[in-house]
Structures are given as structure tokens and as C-alpha cells.
Design a protein around this motif. Sequence first.
Motif, PDB file in Angstrom:
ATOM      1  N   ASN A  14       0.852  -1.185   0.000  1.00 49.36           N
ATOM      2  CA  ASN A  14       0.000   0.000   0.000  1.00 49.36           C
ATOM      3  C   ASN A  14       0.887   1.234   0.000  1.00 49.36           C
ATOM      4  N   LEU A  16       1.248   5.542   0.421  1.00 48.77           N
ATOM      5  CA  LEU A  16       0.696   6.806   0.896  1.00 48.77           C
ATOM      6  C   LEU A  16       1.421   7.936   0.178  1.00 48.77           C
ATOM      7  N   ILE A  92      -7.384  11.218   2.203  1.00 50.68           N
ATOM      8  CA  ILE A  92      -7.739  10.229   3.229  1.00 50.68           C
ATOM      9  C   ILE A  92      -7.878  10.866   4.612  1.00 50.68           C
ATOM     10  N   GLN A 100     -13.143   5.527   9.317  1.00 51.05           N
ATOM     11  CA  GLN A 100     -11.774   4.996   9.411  1.00 51.05           C
ATOM     12  C   GLN A 100     -11.759   3.599  10.026  1.00 51.05           C
ATOM     13  N   ILE A 127      -4.286  -0.576  -2.093  1.00 48.17           N
ATOM     14  CA  ILE A 127      -4.715   0.736  -1.630  1.00 48.17           C
ATOM     15  C   ILE A 127      -3.607   1.758  -1.857  1.00 48.17           C
ATOM     16  N   SER A 129      -3.261   5.794  -1.083  1.00 46.23           N
ATOM     17  CA  SER A 129      -3.939   6.914  -0.427  1.00 46.23           C
ATOM     18  C   SER A 129      -3.151   8.196  -0.650  1.00 46.23           C
ATOM     19  N   ARG A 151      -1.344   0.921   8.360  1.00 45.66           N
ATOM     20  CA  ARG A 151      -1.801   0.053   7.274  1.00 45.66           C
ATOM     21  C   ARG A 151      -1.630   0.721   5.913  1.00 45.66           C
ATOM     22  N   LEU A 152      -1.811   2.028   5.875  1.00 47.47           N
ATOM     23  CA  LEU A 152      -1.777   2.749   4.612  1.00 47.47           C
ATOM     24  C   LEU A 152      -0.369   3.092   4.151  1.00 47.47           C
ATOM     25  N   GLN A 153       0.538   3.294   5.117  1.00 44.67           N
ATOM     26  CA  GLN A 153       1.860   3.779   4.741  1.00 44.67           C
ATOM     27  C   GLN A 153       2.877   2.646   4.593  1.00 44.67           C
TER      28      GLN A 153
END
Length: 299
Positions: A14, A16, A92, A100, A127, A129, A151-153
Amino acid sequence: MLKRIRLVAPTRLNVLVLGESGTGKEHIARQIHLQSKLAAKPFVAVDCGSLTPSLAPSAFFGHVKGAFTGADYNVNGYFQEANGGTLFLDEIGNLPMETQQMLLRAIQENCYRPVGAKENKNTNIRIVSATNEDLQRAIKERRFRQDLFYRLQGYVITAPPLRDCPEDIMPLAGFFREVSNRELERAVKGFDSSAREALLLYTWPGNVRELKQKIQRAVLQAESDMITEADLELDYETIASTPGCFALRSDEEEKERIIRALEHTNGNKILAAKLLGIGRTTLYTKMEKYEITIKKTIR
């Protein structure tokens, strides 16, 4: 930045994307998708700022017929639309806390349940973001979940503001001039010296998006085949009064930055000295010291 895109694109990490408004974060996300093994699959972009807590569950996960008043048929959500491909979550940082939590669970478990459904659906998406907000500060202020942030980065790419990339201004301006010529059926050939100086000294608060808009408008209203400073209609209060990223910082980069400044001003030593934050006499001295000679080219 381009190197980081090439590195992460083939993976399933994922990503970011951080950066100010107008720096091209969605363009970066699309490049990650196009350079990945998922390129033939869907790329679905979501404006997180438009999702309220009441709309988000159905928007993300869809709903079945009869799930609520007005649900007259089954609807796929963003997760289903992007299945097998890339889901781009723009801004996001604007997601409400309730949303979230819901998003975190779906990402962690790789499954979700449409509103009103009795069974979960598996998901296989990547994902990407993006945000212009400082998420670390948002976490401290309890506006963003730290576990979702982690989780996103999986990998972070920062889109720099245009004012930090002065060497990109004229190439981008030339590109947007060509695009605008095609779209507006014009035949503008380039920028005169006054326009080049203004473009290089302007601080571009709106970044690449603003540059594109200014060039498009200038192409439309140019009275000759060269764009002038007047055609650009720049806000003079935003013209840089202090040196930008061409400013000299150390002995090691003096020569390189002087050469770059002279190249991007087409040999205009007065403008180059402004960009470097030094006097004209000092520039001449340093050019002699480093044996720098620049030939002007026709633009």
C-alpha cells in the motif's frame, strides 16, 4: 519521486502519497497503477472528503436490495469496483473516525460485508492513499487512527511543491503550452523573456495545477505567437522576493546550481542572480572561478 514510483509499482505494498494541493497526487497514484502488474485491472478514485459517515458504508461496500429505504436494487461499492486493481483514496485525512474504523477492518481482513447482506465478500485490491494533511499531527489530535495510518503507509512518496522544483517549471510550462494549443486550436510557439522571468520568480501556491491553468489562459489570450508576462496574469504579490531552491547552500553544489540557474534563465545573468540570491557581481566572480560559460538558445 519518479524513482520511488518505479520501485514500489511492481510490488503489492500500500502506498501513501503526501503533498500540497495541486502537486499531482492522483497522477502519481495512476502512474503506480499503470506501472504495476495490476495495470489491466480497474483504477477507482474516491474523494474521501465527500463521504459522510452515513453514506460511507454503502459507498465503499455497496448494498443489497431492500437494505434501507430507497435501496431498490443491488449496488456495488468501491471495493467491488476496484477488485483485482487499485483503489485510490484521495484526501484520506478527511475521513470521519467512524469510517476509518470500518475501512481499517476491511483492509486488515481483506473482506467486507455489503449493507444488508448476510455474508462477507473477499477483496483483492491495492490501496493507494493521498493527503495534503499532516497525519502525524492528526493522530496526536485524535482525528486519525494510528493503526489505519500504519496500514496505509506501506511505502511513502512525497510530491514536492513546484516552488521547490524550479528546474521543472519551464519544461512543464512548455508541455502545457503544447496541450493547450491542441485543445484551443492555437499556435503559440513559446514564452518571451518577460514571461520566462515571471514564471521562474513566481512561488506557485497552487503548484502544478495552477501552472496548467495559467498557461492555458495565456495561450488563449496571447495576441502573438509568444506568451508575454501580461498574458500570464500572475499575482504580483506572490512573485518571489526571496531566493527559491536555486539558492546556494554549500561549496559542493555552487557550480551545479549556478549552471542550472543560467540554463533555466536562458543565460540571463540578472535573473539567474535573483534566483540564486546573490548579487550580479558575485555571480560573475563565481562564474569566472568555476570557468562557467553559457550559450543562449532560441526558445
